[in-house]
Enzyme design. Structure first.
Site, PDB file in Angstrom:
ATOM      1  N   GLN A  87       7.229   3.943   3.835  1.00 37.44           N
ATOM      2  CA  GLN A  87       5.826   3.675   4.005  1.00 37.44           C
ATOM      3  C   GLN A  87       5.685   2.399   4.534  1.00 37.44           C
ATOM      4  O   GLN A  87       4.633   2.343   5.234  1.00 37.44           O
ATOM      5  CB  GLN A  87       5.168   3.490   2.546  1.00 37.44           C
ATOM      6  CG  GLN A  87       3.892   3.434   2.216  1.00 37.44           C
ATOM      7  CD  GLN A  87       3.187   4.945   2.031  1.00 37.44           C
ATOM      8  OE1 GLN A  87       3.607   5.548   1.451  1.00 37.44           O
ATOM      9  NE2 GLN A  87       2.101   4.885   2.847  1.00 37.44           N
ATOM     10  N   ASN A 124      -2.093  19.140  -1.919  1.00 35.21           N
ATOM     11  CA  ASN A 124      -3.184  18.455  -1.065  1.00 35.21           C
ATOM     12  C   ASN A 124      -2.845  18.477   0.441  1.00 35.21           C
ATOM     13  O   ASN A 124      -3.665  18.644   1.556  1.00 35.21           O
ATOM     14  CB  ASN A 124      -3.373  17.172  -1.353  1.00 35.21           C
ATOM     15  CG  ASN A 124      -4.144  16.006  -0.681  1.00 35.21           C
ATOM     16  OD1 ASN A 124      -3.632  15.431   0.196  1.00 35.21           O
ATOM     17  ND2 ASN A 124      -5.310  16.119  -0.776  1.00 35.21           N
ATOM     18  N   THR A 127      -4.407  13.643   5.134  1.00 35.25           N
ATOM     19  CA  THR A 127      -3.079  13.750   5.564  1.00 35.25           C
ATOM     20  C   THR A 127      -2.809  15.036   6.333  1.00 35.25           C
ATOM     21  O   THR A 127      -2.267  14.968   7.304  1.00 35.25           O
ATOM     22  CB  THR A 127      -1.994  13.648   4.296  1.00 35.25           C
ATOM     23  OG1 THR A 127      -2.546  12.368   3.489  1.00 35.25           O
ATOM     24  CG2 THR A 127      -0.834  13.405   4.776  1.00 35.25           C
ATOM     25  N   LYS A 163       0.896  -1.162   0.146  1.00 35.01           N
ATOM     26  CA  LYS A 163      -0.041  -0.138   0.016  1.00 35.01           C
ATOM     27  C   LYS A 163       0.947   1.230   0.147  1.00 35.01           C
ATOM     28  O   LYS A 163       1.961   1.157   0.970  1.00 35.01           O
ATOM     29  CB  LYS A 163      -0.643  -0.041   1.294  1.00 35.01           C
ATOM     30  CG  LYS A 163      -1.804   1.102   1.215  1.00 35.01           C
ATOM     31  CD  LYS A 163      -3.012   0.889   0.552  1.00 35.01           C
ATOM     32  CE  LYS A 163      -4.006   2.137   0.167  1.00 35.01           C
ATOM     33  NZ  LYS A 163      -3.417   2.860  -1.186  1.00 35.01           N
ATOM     34  N   GLY A 177      -2.665   8.387  -4.183  1.00 32.80           N
ATOM     35  CA  GLY A 177      -1.992   9.540  -4.863  1.00 32.80           C
ATOM     36  C   GLY A 177      -0.681   9.873  -4.089  1.00 32.80           C
ATOM     37  O   GLY A 177      -0.502   9.370  -3.008  1.00 32.80           O
ATOM     38  N   ASP A 178      -0.006  10.835  -4.557  1.00 32.16           N
ATOM     39  CA  ASP A 178       0.926  11.327  -3.823  1.00 32.16           C
ATOM     40  C   ASP A 178       1.351  12.607  -4.740  1.00 32.16           C
ATOM     41  O   ASP A 178       0.434  13.110  -5.545  1.00 32.16           O
ATOM     42  CB  ASP A 178       2.330  10.332  -4.052  1.00 32.16           C
ATOM     43  CG  ASP A 178       3.370  10.933  -3.090  1.00 32.16           C
ATOM     44  OD1 ASP A 178       3.338  10.574  -1.950  1.00 32.16           O
ATOM     45  OD2 ASP A 178       4.557  11.821  -3.312  1.00 32.16           O
ATOM     46  N   LYS A 220       5.518   3.369   8.349  1.00 30.41           N
ATOM     47  CA  LYS A 220       4.357   4.492   8.606  1.00 30.41           C
ATOM     48  C   LYS A 220       3.118   3.581   8.728  1.00 30.41           C
ATOM     49  O   LYS A 220       2.424   3.662   9.487  1.00 30.41           O
ATOM     50  CB  LYS A 220       4.453   5.116   7.273  1.00 30.41           C
ATOM     51  CG  LYS A 220       3.169   6.238   7.388  1.00 30.41           C
ATOM     52  CD  LYS A 220       2.844   6.783   6.033  1.00 30.41           C
ATOM     53  CE  LYS A 220       4.113   7.480   5.436  1.00 30.41           C
ATOM     54  NZ  LYS A 220       3.742   8.471   4.436  1.00 30.41           N
ATOM     55  N   SER A 232      -7.070   5.887   3.946  1.00 35.34           N
ATOM     56  CA  SER A 232      -7.076   4.956   2.743  1.00 35.34           C
ATOM     57  C   SER A 232      -7.435   3.543   3.177  1.00 35.34           C
ATOM     58  O   SER A 232      -8.176   2.849   2.423  1.00 35.34           O
ATOM     59  CB  SER A 232      -5.450   5.024   2.034  1.00 35.34           C
ATOM     60  OG  SER A 232      -5.378   5.693   0.979  1.00 35.34           O
ATOM     61  N   LYS A 239       5.268   1.728  -3.103  1.00 33.57           N
ATOM     62  CA  LYS A 239       5.175   2.992  -3.858  1.00 33.57           C
ATOM     63  C   LYS A 239       5.627   2.963  -5.282  1.00 33.57           C
ATOM     64  O   LYS A 239       6.064   2.214  -5.810  1.00 33.57           O
ATOM     65  CB  LYS A 239       6.462   3.882  -3.049  1.00 33.57           C
ATOM     66  CG  LYS A 239       6.027   5.117  -3.105  1.00 33.57           C
ATOM     67  CD  LYS A 239       5.081   5.926  -2.170  1.00 33.57           C
ATOM     68  CE  LYS A 239       4.679   7.140  -2.247  1.00 33.57           C
ATOM     69  NZ  LYS A 239       3.932   7.818  -1.033  1.00 33.57           N
TER      70      LYS A 239
HETATM   71  P1  NDP Z   1       0.782  17.808  -4.293  1.00 36.12           P
HETATM   72  O1  NDP Z   1       1.437  17.448  -5.736  1.00 36.12           O
HETATM   73  O2  NDP Z   1      -0.454  18.065  -4.003  1.00 36.12           O
HETATM   74  O3  NDP Z   1       1.597  19.001  -3.771  1.00 36.12           O
HETATM   75  C1  NDP Z   1       2.981  19.300  -3.737  1.00 36.12           C
HETATM   76  C2  NDP Z   1       3.308  20.538  -3.190  1.00 36.12           C
HETATM   77  O4  NDP Z   1       4.735  20.800  -3.081  1.00 36.12           O
HETATM   78  C3  NDP Z   1       3.185  21.453  -4.179  1.00 36.12           C
HETATM   79  O5  NDP Z   1       2.753  22.893  -4.006  1.00 36.12           O
HETATM   80  C4  NDP Z   1       4.621  21.804  -5.011  1.00 36.12           C
HETATM   81  O6  NDP Z   1       4.530  22.793  -5.703  1.00 36.12           O
HETATM   82  C5  NDP Z   1       5.298  21.605  -3.832  1.00 36.12           C
HETATM   83  N1  NDP Z   1       6.968  21.443  -4.101  1.00 36.12           N
HETATM   84  C6  NDP Z   1       8.004  22.148  -3.982  1.00 36.12           C
HETATM   85  N2  NDP Z   1       8.774  21.663  -4.315  1.00 36.12           N
HETATM   86  C7  NDP Z   1       8.653  20.734  -4.842  1.00 36.12           C
HETATM   87  C8  NDP Z   1       9.569  19.754  -5.491  1.00 36.12           C
HETATM   88  N3  NDP Z   1      10.884  19.835  -5.722  1.00 36.12           N
HETATM   89  N4  NDP Z   1       8.908  18.332  -6.006  1.00 36.12           N
HETATM   90  C9  NDP Z   1       7.647  18.318  -5.758  1.00 36.12           C
HETATM   91  N5  NDP Z   1       6.779  19.323  -5.463  1.00 36.12           N
HETATM   92  C10 NDP Z   1       7.224  20.508  -4.755  1.00 36.12           C
HETATM   93  O7  NDP Z   1       1.463  16.614  -3.349  1.00 36.12           O
HETATM   94  P2  NDP Z   1       0.814  16.157  -1.779  1.00 36.12           P
HETATM   95  O8  NDP Z   1       0.414  17.318  -1.136  1.00 36.12           O
HETATM   96  O9  NDP Z   1       0.204  15.080  -1.936  1.00 36.12           O
HETATM   97  O10 NDP Z   1       2.076  15.709  -1.282  1.00 36.12           O
HETATM   98  C11 NDP Z   1       3.354  16.641  -0.507  1.00 36.12           C
HETATM   99  C12 NDP Z   1       4.270  15.650   0.335  1.00 36.12           C
HETATM  100  O11 NDP Z   1       3.406  14.947   1.145  1.00 36.12           O
HETATM  101  C13 NDP Z   1       5.116  14.782  -0.645  1.00 36.12           C
HETATM  102  O12 NDP Z   1       6.364  14.574   0.191  1.00 36.12           O
HETATM  103  C14 NDP Z   1       4.323  13.416  -0.361  1.00 36.12           C
HETATM  104  O13 NDP Z   1       5.071  12.222  -0.431  1.00 36.12           O
HETATM  105  C15 NDP Z   1       3.736  13.502   1.023  1.00 36.12           C
HETATM  106  N6  NDP Z   1       2.402  12.871   1.349  1.00 36.12           N
HETATM  107  C16 NDP Z   1       1.290  12.914   0.890  1.00 36.12           C
HETATM  108  C17 NDP Z   1       0.139  12.219   1.199  1.00 36.12           C
HETATM  109  C18 NDP Z   1      -1.054  12.173   0.441  1.00 36.12           C
HETATM  110  O14 NDP Z   1      -1.996  11.748   0.940  1.00 36.12           O
HETATM  111  N7  NDP Z   1      -1.197  12.971  -0.749  1.00 36.12           N
HETATM  112  C19 NDP Z   1       0.344  11.412   2.310  1.00 36.12           C
HETATM  113  C20 NDP Z   1       1.506  11.222   3.211  1.00 36.12           C
HETATM  114  C21 NDP Z   1       2.621  12.152   2.905  1.00 36.12           C
HETATM  115  P3  NDP Z   1       3.937  23.055  -7.137  1.00 36.12           P
HETATM  116  O15 NDP Z   1       2.406  23.560  -6.844  1.00 36.12           O
HETATM  117  O16 NDP Z   1       4.685  24.271  -7.704  1.00 36.12           O
HETATM  118  O17 NDP Z   1       4.062  21.914  -7.951  1.00 36.12           O
HETATM  119  O1  2IT Z   2       2.964   8.777   1.461  1.00 39.28           O
HETATM  120  C1  2IT Z   2       1.746   8.577   1.811  1.00 39.28           C
HETATM  121  O2  2IT Z   2       1.599   7.892   2.794  1.00 39.28           O
HETATM  122  C2  2IT Z   2       0.853   8.602   0.675  1.00 39.28           C
HETATM  123  N1  2IT Z   2       1.166   9.214  -0.271  1.00 39.28           N
HETATM  124  C3  2IT Z   2      -0.494   8.030   0.970  1.00 39.28           C
HETATM  125  C4  2IT Z   2      -0.602   6.451   0.723  1.00 39.28           C
HETATM  126  C5  2IT Z   2      -1.804   5.870   0.452  1.00 39.28           C
HETATM  127  O3  2IT Z   2      -2.065   4.551   0.128  1.00 39.28           O
HETATM  128  O4  2IT Z   2      -2.759   6.502   0.934  1.00 39.28           O
END
Ligand code: NDP
Ligand code: 2IT
Length: 445
Positions: free
Chosen positions: A111, A241, A210, A90, A165-166, A114, A377, A126
């Site tokens: 992961q 997100n 998250t 997952k 998603g991520d 976690k 999830s 992943k």
């Molecule tokens: P999104 O794509 O929704 O948002 C990422 C954000 O980070 C954007 O605002 C992006 O900017 C910014 N950013 C800045 N620098 C970087 C870079 N070098 N590479 C990528 N993005 C950058 O992603 P999420 O919010 O889903 O994920 C953010 C973090 O949280 C990641 O580390 C992810 O692994 C982690 N995460 C996500 C979960 C989820 O459920 N979605 C769960 C747990 C962890 P811009 O808008 O300009 O692209």
């Molecule tokens: O980093 C993370 O925990 C995620 N991107 C969410 C993974 C998931 O299966 O909901």
């Protein structure tokens, strides 16, 4: 690092040359689990640690697709099925030009622990691609997702591997991916993906989970210090997100978020970030955050600015790996920051973590603080399996309880191993023990 673990780590470095992020994440965990081996030598037997550092399966594939001009594009797809001792693999899918095997492996490794910390029956995995959705039309994103899933579908299943998603993968992408999986498999297998839209098996609260979970976790961290969000100033990196719903929860809990960022720059709004504006720009328009200043006239934009230079009580890195360095940590400490909790995966460099811990800042690693996303999830999978749909309030209460439980377990484990208040060690030890115990029970796998 303990001598036995040094040898394991050396071996990991030799076997995975050049995989900087993966090696960084392994080092961080191995450096924490010495006390576990001292107390429970059984975990060093049968090469459990060596096995935990080696993914069960790594899939790399070609993703050909056609852009709107009719030109053929080739990307690379990945799925690293890291560990299935606790349940089906997952973990999310990341679409970003920086994606490579090292990044997907570090994310899969993190992961695994976690997911163990959530206490739910999910293993670790992943995936993703170096595809950049930025500037692409919906049709292009759809064609890419269809091609990506055409290969990936062979490796998935609700009892096998369940992506979500991520970075760069949200509801739109999950919709296209689910559509293609359904078409290829001829099965309406809702539980094969999470983060789905509500109209096709998605669960309430997954979008917010998250960020909300991070807010609940920080509430517990503050409570453990006899404090609350009331009157606290926060900064949140990112505007995706995780960041958006972290900001929403912090504001609901009485904190004030004065700054956030995207990959181009930083927005400062002393009155507190205005969420409807931020959501419109990032979720609907998919535009750069700079646009915020056109609507909120008193806010400021710093192109290429450093968010960590802004004075705050609570800092929440929610963008990407290694975005907060040792120098940034020192700046935050100097400015009086008391709590740092990671919404992103591995956003703080090892030097940054060390400085926070040495300075007595309450520091929570992503594998604990951002586990609310994957935990929700798992709640979505539960609802899919029972063909049920829970209310927002019911699911949100479960999420808050899960985050409190993770918080408390981290602190209890830290206490038990003689490092009170050290969330990083507590999370690594607790997560490792849960995975190791299951692996031991399952025989040589
Ligand atoms: P999104 O794509 O929704 O948002 C990422 C954000 O980070 C954007 O605002 C992006 O900017 C910014 N950013 C800045 N620098 C970087 C870079 N070098 N590479 C990528 N993005 C950058 O992603 P999420 O919010 O889903 O994920 C953010 C973090 O949280 C990641 O580390 C992810 O692994 C982690 N995460 C996500 C979960 C989820 O459920 N979605 C769960 C747990 C962890 P811009 O808008 O300009 O692209
Ligand atoms: O980093 C993370 O925990 C995620 N991107 C969410 C993974 C998931 O299966 O909901």
């Amino acid at each position: 690092m303990d001598e036995k673990l040094e040898a394991v780590f050396w071996n990991v470095q030799q076997r995975n040359p050049g995989e900087v992020e993966f090696i960084q994440s392994v080092k961080e965990v191995l450096a924490s689990i010495g006390p576990v081996l001292a107390k429970y030598p059984k975990f060093a037997e049968q090469k459990i640690i060596e096995r935990i550092c080696e993914p069960e399966r790594q899939i790399i594939f070609r993703v050909p697709w056609q852009d709107d001009r009719g030109e053929v594009q080739i990307n690379r797809g990945y799925r690293v099925q890291f560990n299935s001792a606790l349940g089906p693999y997952k973990g999310g899918l990341r679409f970003h030009p920086s994606v490579n095997l090292s990044i997907i492996k570090f994310l899969g490794f993190e992961q695994t622990f976690k997911n163990a910390l959530t206490g739910m029956p999910i293993g670790g995995g992943k995936g993703g691609s170096d595809f950049d959705p930025k500037g692409r039309s919906d049709d292009e994103v759809m064609r890419f997702c269809q091609s990506f899933m055409t290969e990936l579908s062979r490796h998935l299943g609700e009892y096998t591997d369940v992506p979500a998603g991520d970075i760069g993968v949200g509801k739109r992408e999950i919709g296209y991916l689910f559509g293609q999986y359904k078409r290829i498999s001829n099965r309406y297998e809702s539980g094969v993906l999470t983060g789905k839209g509500l109209s096709f098996g998605g669960a309430l609260v997954r979008t917010e989970a998250t960020g909300y979970g991070l807010g609940y976790f920080v509430r517990e961290m503050l409570a453990a210090r006899g404090e609350s969000f009331e009157g606290k100033t926060c900064v949140v990196s990112g505007a995706g997100n995780v960041a958006i719903y972290a900001i929403e929860k912090v504001e609901q809990l009485g904190g004030r978020v004065v700054a956030c960022s995207d990959s181009c720059g930083v927005i400062i709004d002393e009155q507190g970030i205005d969420l409807p504006t931020l959501k419109q720009i990032k979720e609907v328009d998919r535009a750069p955050i700079e646009k915020y200043t056109e609507i909120r006239k008193k806010s400021q934009y710093q192109r290429g600015g450093n968010l960590w230079n802004i004075k705050c009580d609570v800092a929440l890195p929610c963008a990407t790996q290694n975005e907060l360095t040792g120098r940034d940590a020192s700046t935050l400490i100097r400015n009086g920051c008391q709590v740092v909790a990671e919404g992103a995966n591995m956003p703080t460099t090892p030097e940054g973590i060390k400085r926070f811990i040495d300075a007595g800042v309450a520091y929570a690693p992503g594998k604990a603080a951002n586990a609310g996303g994957v935990a929700t999830s798992a709640l979505e999978m539960q609802q899919n399996a029972s063909r049920d749909a829970w209310s927002f309030e019911f699911t949100d209460r479960k999420l808050a309880q899960i985050m409190k439980d993770i918080h408390d377990r981290c602190l209890e484990t830290a206490d038990e191993f003689g490092v009170p208040g050290n969330y990083a060690l507590g999370a690594n030890i607790e997560g490792f023990m849960r995975v190791a115990e299951a692996m031991q029970s399952l025989g040589l796998i």
